[in-house]
Write an enzyme that holds these catalytic residues in place. Structure first.
Site, PDB file in Angstrom:
ATOM      1  N   TRP A 158       0.812  -1.222   0.000  1.00 34.90           N
ATOM      2  CA  TRP A 158       0.000   0.000   0.000  1.00 34.90           C
ATOM      3  C   TRP A 158       0.841   1.265   0.000  1.00 34.90           C
ATOM      4  O   TRP A 158       0.323   2.352  -0.214  1.00 34.90           O
ATOM      5  CB  TRP A 158      -0.936   0.008   1.224  1.00 34.90           C
ATOM      6  CG  TRP A 158      -0.236  -0.330   2.519  1.00 34.90           C
ATOM      7  CD1 TRP A 158      -0.253  -1.540   3.152  1.00 34.90           C
ATOM      8  CD2 TRP A 158       0.606   0.524   3.317  1.00 34.90           C
ATOM      9  NE1 TRP A 158       0.533  -1.493   4.291  1.00 34.90           N
ATOM     10  CE2 TRP A 158       1.071  -0.237   4.412  1.00 34.90           C
ATOM     11  CE3 TRP A 158       1.006   1.853   3.208  1.00 34.90           C
ATOM     12  CZ2 TRP A 158       1.912   0.280   5.391  1.00 34.90           C
ATOM     13  CZ3 TRP A 158       1.858   2.377   4.176  1.00 34.90           C
ATOM     14  CH2 TRP A 158       2.300   1.589   5.251  1.00 34.90           C
ATOM     15  N   GLU A 258      10.955  -7.941  -3.451  1.00 34.09           N
ATOM     16  CA  GLU A 258      11.364  -6.613  -2.954  1.00 34.09           C
ATOM     17  C   GLU A 258      10.798  -6.497  -1.551  1.00 34.09           C
ATOM     18  O   GLU A 258       9.599  -6.287  -1.377  1.00 34.09           O
ATOM     19  CB  GLU A 258      10.796  -5.510  -3.859  1.00 34.09           C
ATOM     20  CG  GLU A 258      11.348  -5.517  -5.274  1.00 34.09           C
ATOM     21  CD  GLU A 258      12.794  -5.074  -5.360  1.00 34.09           C
ATOM     22  OE1 GLU A 258      13.335  -4.557  -4.371  1.00 34.09           O
ATOM     23  OE2 GLU A 258      13.394  -5.271  -6.433  1.00 34.09           O
ATOM     24  N   ARG A 286      10.206  11.587   3.172  1.00 37.78           N
ATOM     25  CA  ARG A 286       9.551  11.271   1.897  1.00 37.78           C
ATOM     26  C   ARG A 286       8.505  10.201   2.171  1.00 37.78           C
ATOM     27  O   ARG A 286       8.768   9.233   2.870  1.00 37.78           O
ATOM     28  CB  ARG A 286      10.614  10.769   0.919  1.00 37.78           C
ATOM     29  CG  ARG A 286      10.068  10.256  -0.384  1.00 37.78           C
ATOM     30  CD  ARG A 286      11.227   9.996  -1.342  1.00 37.78           C
ATOM     31  NE  ARG A 286      10.756   9.326  -2.536  1.00 37.78           N
ATOM     32  CZ  ARG A 286      10.921   8.019  -2.769  1.00 37.78           C
ATOM     33  NH1 ARG A 286      11.556   7.248  -1.893  1.00 37.78           N
ATOM     34  NH2 ARG A 286      10.459   7.491  -3.870  1.00 37.78           N
ATOM     35  N   CYS A 292      10.166   1.730   2.010  1.00 41.84           N
ATOM     36  CA  CYS A 292      11.144   0.683   2.334  1.00 41.84           C
ATOM     37  C   CYS A 292      12.553   1.272   2.354  1.00 41.84           C
ATOM     38  O   CYS A 292      13.442   0.728   2.981  1.00 41.84           O
ATOM     39  CB  CYS A 292      11.048  -0.440   1.312  1.00 41.84           C
ATOM     40  SG  CYS A 292      11.178   0.168  -0.360  1.00 41.84           S
TER      41      CYS A 292
HETATM   42  P1  NAD Z   1       2.686  -6.815   3.424  1.00 42.42           P
HETATM   43  O1  NAD Z   1       3.751  -7.834   3.271  1.00 42.42           O
HETATM   44  O2  NAD Z   1       1.798  -6.907   4.603  1.00 42.42           O
HETATM   45  O3  NAD Z   1       1.722  -6.844   2.156  1.00 42.42           O
HETATM   46  C1  NAD Z   1       2.220  -6.752   0.839  1.00 42.42           C
HETATM   47  C2  NAD Z   1       1.233  -7.425  -0.099  1.00 42.42           C
HETATM   48  O4  NAD Z   1       1.142  -8.813   0.224  1.00 42.42           O
HETATM   49  C3  NAD Z   1      -0.187  -6.881  -0.027  1.00 42.42           C
HETATM   50  O5  NAD Z   1      -0.764  -6.961  -1.314  1.00 42.42           O
HETATM   51  C4  NAD Z   1      -0.863  -7.864   0.914  1.00 42.42           C
HETATM   52  O6  NAD Z   1      -2.258  -7.934   0.705  1.00 42.42           O
HETATM   53  C5  NAD Z   1      -0.203  -9.162   0.490  1.00 42.42           C
HETATM   54  N1  NAD Z   1      -0.187 -10.191   1.525  1.00 42.42           N
HETATM   55  C6  NAD Z   1      -0.260 -10.043   2.871  1.00 42.42           C
HETATM   56  N2  NAD Z   1      -0.191 -11.268   3.466  1.00 42.42           N
HETATM   57  C7  NAD Z   1      -0.065 -12.170   2.472  1.00 42.42           C
HETATM   58  C8  NAD Z   1       0.079 -13.590   2.443  1.00 42.42           C
HETATM   59  N3  NAD Z   1       0.117 -14.307   3.557  1.00 42.42           N
HETATM   60  N4  NAD Z   1       0.195 -14.191   1.254  1.00 42.42           N
HETATM   61  C9  NAD Z   1       0.203 -13.475   0.121  1.00 42.42           C
HETATM   62  N5  NAD Z   1       0.070 -12.138   0.071  1.00 42.42           N
HETATM   63  C10 NAD Z   1      -0.060 -11.496   1.242  1.00 42.42           C
HETATM   64  O7  NAD Z   1       3.409  -5.402   3.311  1.00 42.42           O
HETATM   65  P2  NAD Z   1       2.738  -3.957   3.422  1.00 42.42           P
HETATM   66  O8  NAD Z   1       2.450  -3.711   4.864  1.00 42.42           O
HETATM   67  O9  NAD Z   1       1.643  -3.798   2.439  1.00 42.42           O
HETATM   68  O10 NAD Z   1       3.934  -3.035   2.906  1.00 42.42           O
HETATM   69  C11 NAD Z   1       4.958  -2.636   3.717  1.00 42.42           C
HETATM   70  C12 NAD Z   1       6.196  -3.504   3.525  1.00 42.42           C
HETATM   71  O11 NAD Z   1       6.565  -3.519   2.149  1.00 42.42           O
HETATM   72  C13 NAD Z   1       7.389  -2.951   4.259  1.00 42.42           C
HETATM   73  O12 NAD Z   1       8.111  -3.989   4.881  1.00 42.42           O
HETATM   74  C14 NAD Z   1       8.232  -2.328   3.154  1.00 42.42           C
HETATM   75  O13 NAD Z   1       9.595  -2.228   3.435  1.00 42.42           O
HETATM   76  C15 NAD Z   1       7.966  -3.262   2.025  1.00 42.42           C
HETATM   77  N6  NAD Z   1       8.277  -2.604   0.745  1.00 42.42           N
HETATM   78  C16 NAD Z   1       9.401  -2.990   0.083  1.00 42.42           C
HETATM   79  C17 NAD Z   1       9.739  -2.354  -1.105  1.00 42.42           C
HETATM   80  C18 NAD Z   1      10.969  -2.762  -1.856  1.00 42.42           C
HETATM   81  O14 NAD Z   1      11.053  -2.414  -3.034  1.00 42.42           O
HETATM   82  N7  NAD Z   1      11.921  -3.479  -1.278  1.00 42.42           N
HETATM   83  C19 NAD Z   1       8.933  -1.331  -1.613  1.00 42.42           C
HETATM   84  C20 NAD Z   1       7.808  -0.956  -0.906  1.00 42.42           C
HETATM   85  C21 NAD Z   1       7.479  -1.611   0.280  1.00 42.42           C
END
Ligand code: NAD
Length: 483
Positions: A158, A258, A286, A292
């Site tokens: 998100w 990622e 930002r 991340c």
């Molecule tokens: P999240 O892992 O909770 O969710 C990410 C996605 O996975 C969402 O679409 C969610 O619905 C889905 N999801 C959740 N549980 C799942 C499961 N058990 N099986 C399959 N899909 C599932 O992460 P978030 O809270 O949405 O985002 C924040 C995280 O994303 C932070 O840790 C951030 O660092 C990371 N992030 C990394 C990058 C990168 O490029 N390295 C970029 C942006 C965000």
């Protein structure tokens, strides 16, 4: 407000399967909430298992024809998507603000950044490299070529609801893959708008599909078991990424990951203080700290520590916080009350472990806002220092020896991003000693579609953007021909 071609700018809140917008098979919907005031922005269609299967099957049926189109034809679809979204960047930014809560300036910057992936991969689609050479024994010719990997499941978080989707969709389509996008439950409207733009750009039915299951875990487990799926590209937390890697192993599905970060920011002796403060502000604030790449662990040399704390503290204390719909607000809401409370809890724990709140440290009465916060006297290894804060909190640790700063920075299982402020030559040499996929030297932001984005250690596998991003969606094929 209308789109550039006159369509009404009502957020689309349906599934996109085989070229058609549709309600889910169950007719069920879930609310998408504006985190700045808790109001419902839209009711989005829930995708059932049958809907997810239909999306995968549409992608599988569309794959032979799409993978056989010319690179130029795919490039032109992407270029048109770039042009459509460039013309509609304000609408896209408004949708991002409404469902994610971020500041207008962050949303508008994201709209541009996200759209640039279409331009970049329109250019990369026609430049996939190959090889043709004589073998060392001169008994054959070695031809190395690339084939699109196949049906790709794209899962996005998100925090950058537009850019994380386009950073996957654009290279996948450029490579000739067909896709099923599953956005985060908090931010499906941005994903739907982007998918609609690609459809308007002329992508054939089935090439791009959008599903929003009620519970991501079981739905994605099922999707990964589908025989059509060859690729999983995931952006999100390390915890979920680890689970998905295990699930992908069952069918040996190719993965790009990622994952989470915990970026150190080092201020070396001799750094330009104003540059360091401004860079640190951008690196932290930002996207309201929900990135991340956000600077998470500040290691500041003893000689600059007090001045740095004072200047950054003054800057943070002056920040105007409020709804992203008012462009005057510099920092918006976190995505949910849950995320706001997680940040508040981390700050409380830090204080319990000896940190001092120099600025901020408060959450809003209403809306998911958290005040820009500066913590001093933070201990390396404390809870906040080991956690991805994902909010507007700067946690400062003091150091005395440069070698010590390097080992403190590298003492983390995360290895996505690092920042160094100091004399340029020394900073570049130090950057090479850091275990991070990306290092910013004397600047607060690195993201660029033309540069390889990704992490080391538990921050991920593979790279997005640059010339590497398209390779994640291609298989190498070697053809041997008699010399
Ligand atoms: P999240 O892992 O909770 O969710 C990410 C996605 O996975 C969402 O679409 C969610 O619905 C889905 N999801 C959740 N549980 C799942 C499961 N058990 N099986 C399959 N899909 C599932 O992460 P978030 O809270 O949405 O985002 C924040 C995280 O994303 C932070 O840790 C951030 O660092 C990371 N992030 C990394 C990058 C990168 O490029 N390295 C970029 C942006 C965000």
């Amino acid at each position: 407000m209308t789109t550039a071609d006159g369509a009404p700018a009502v957020p689309i809140a349906d599934l996109f399967i085989d070229g058609k917008w549709c309600e889910g098979a169950t007719g069920e919907r879930f609310p998408v909430t504006d985190p700045s005031d808790g109001t419902t922005v839209a009711e989005f269609a829930v995708a059932s298992d049958a809907d997810c299967d239909a999306a995968l099957e549409a992608a599988a049926s569309a794959f032979p024809a799409w993978s056989a189109t010319s690179p130029r034809a795919r490039s032109e679809v992407l270029r048109r998507a770039f042009e459509i979204l460039t013309a509609e960047a304000d609408i896209l930014a408004e949708i991002i603000v409404r469902e994610n809560g971020k500041a207008w300036s962050d949303a508008r910057a994201e709209a541009t950044y996200a759209t640039e992936f279409f331009r970049w991969f329109a250019e990369e689609a026609v430049r996939v490299p190959g090889e043709y050479r004589l073998s060392p024994a001169a008994d054959k010719r070695i031809i190395v070529t690339h084939q699109p990997i196949g049906v790709s499941v794209l899962i996005t978080p998100w925090n950058f609801p537009a850019a994380m989707a386009t950073r996957k969709l654009a290279p996948a389509l450029a490579a000739g893959c067909t896709t099923v996008l599953k956005p985060a439950r908090e931010t499906p409207l941005t994903a739907a708008y982007i998918v609609d733009a690609i459809a308007r750009a002329g992508v054939p039915a089935g090439v791009v599909n959008l599903v929003t299951p009620k519970a991501s875990g079981p739905a994605v487990t099922r999707m990964l078991a589908h025989p059509a799926v060859r690729k999983l590209s995931f952006t999100g937390s390390t915890e979920v990424g680890r689970t998905l890697l295990k699930q992908a192993a069952d069918r040996v599905v190719s993965t790009s990951m990622e994952l989470g970060g915990n970026a150190p920011l080092i201020v070396l002796p001799g750094a330009d203080l104003d540059m360091a403060v401004e860079g640190a502000y951008i690196a932290k604030m930002r996207n309201g700290g929900s990135a991340c790449t956000s600077a998470n662990r500040f290691y500041v040399h003893d000689s600059l520590h007090d001045d740095f704390v004072e200047k950054l503290g003054n800057r943070l204390a002056a920040v105007v916080v409020g709804s992203g719909l008012d462009p005057a607000n510099e920092v918006g809401a976190l995505v949910s009350l849950y995320e706001r409370d997680k940040v508040a809890e981390l700050v409380d724990t830090a204080v319990g472990e000896g940190a001092r709140v120099a600025v901020g440290g408060t959450k809003s009465e209403t809306g998911a806002f958290y005040a820009p916060t500066l913590l001093t006297d933070v201990r390396h290894g404390s809870t906040i220092n080991r956690s991805e804060i994902f909010g507007p909190v700067s946690a400062i640790v003091r150091f005395t020896e440069v070698d010590e700063a390097v080992s403190l920075a590298n003492d983390s299982e995360a290895g996505l991003m690092a920042y160094v402020f100091g004399e340029e030559g020394q900073s570049i040499r130090l950057a090479q000693r850091l275990n991070a996929g990306m290092v910013a030297v004397n600047r607060g932001v690195v993201s660029d579609p033309a540069a390889p984005f990704g992490g080391t250690k538990q921050s991920g596998l593979g790279r997005e953007g640059s010339s590497e991003g398209i390779l994640e969606f291609l298989e190498t094929q070697y053809i041997a021909v008699d010399a």
